[in-house]
Design a protein around this motif. Structure first.
Motif: not given
Length: 216
Positions: A148, A150, A153-154
């Motif tokens: 995952d 994204a 990255v968060e």
């Protein structure tokens, strides 16, 4: 505040074989002690700028697994950062406690892809000035599993406060993580900068080593 990517680490089957492998790459032992409670030798080696924590159980469990399995970050507010990240929904593994070494305190949680993340608060500093005598010129990055992407990255960019230096790479302090969507283990590989490049290799515990050519 979380202020440094401190190390990548995990258990090793044969400590001396692992030390010999990394020694050939120019690594030096910068810290070594025996934790009598769990019966574990803890050794920090440094490759250029990067710390690798080797944990050797003198009496391992029958089904023990080996290999790099976590990344460690330094913080000046362990309780606050742990509570903040758990409050954001990241998985609790081990609440803040005194480290088995007696050197400061630590906690573990899981990133959004299940990678074990250690938070450390201590006064001891094991890192020495960059080691430049060996083949390796830098720990270019620690590759972590990120199916995952994204969410990873968060986590690393927004919630750990790492600087995004490429689409998939985040730095905090001297070292970096690279997010690997297709990795099959939590620590996919170590990227080591070498002026001469080189073929991929495996250490004695099966950790993949990727040599990155060019200056670092």
């Amino acid at each position: 505040m979380i202020y440094e990517l401190n190390h990548v680490g995990g258990p090793v089957r044969d400590l001396e074989a692992t030390l010999a492998f990394y020694g050939e790459l120019g690594a030096e032992v910068v810290d070594r002690l025996f934790m009598s409670g769990p019966g574990v030798d803890r050794v920090h080696i440094q490759l250029a700028t990067g710390l690798v924590e080797l944990l050797h159980h003198r009496e391992p469990a029958a089904q023990a697994s080996y290999g790099l399995n976590h990344i460690g970050f330094m913080t000046d507010d362990l309780d606050g950062d742990y509570a903040r990240l758990v409050g954001l929904g990241y998985g609790e593994i081990s609440a803040p406690r005194v480290a088995g070494s007696g050197q400061g305190r630590l906690a573990f949680l899981a990133d959004p892809n299940g990678v074990r993340v250690e938070l450390l608060q201590r006064s001891e500093e094991f890192r020495v000035p960059p080691i430049t005598s060996g083949r390796v010129r830098g720990l270019a990055y620690v590759g972590v599993a990120a199916p995952d992407l994204a969410a990873a990255v968060e986590f690393y960019g927004s919630h750990l406060g790492m600087e995004r230096v490429a689409d998939d790479t985040f730095r905090l302090g001297s070292d970096a993580v690279r997010l690997l969507p297709s990795a099959t283990s939590s620590i996919g590989h170590l990227g080591l900068a070498s002026a001469a490049g080189g073929s991929d290799a495996e250490d004695p515990d099966g950790n993949r080593i990727v040599f990155v050519g060019g200056a670092f």
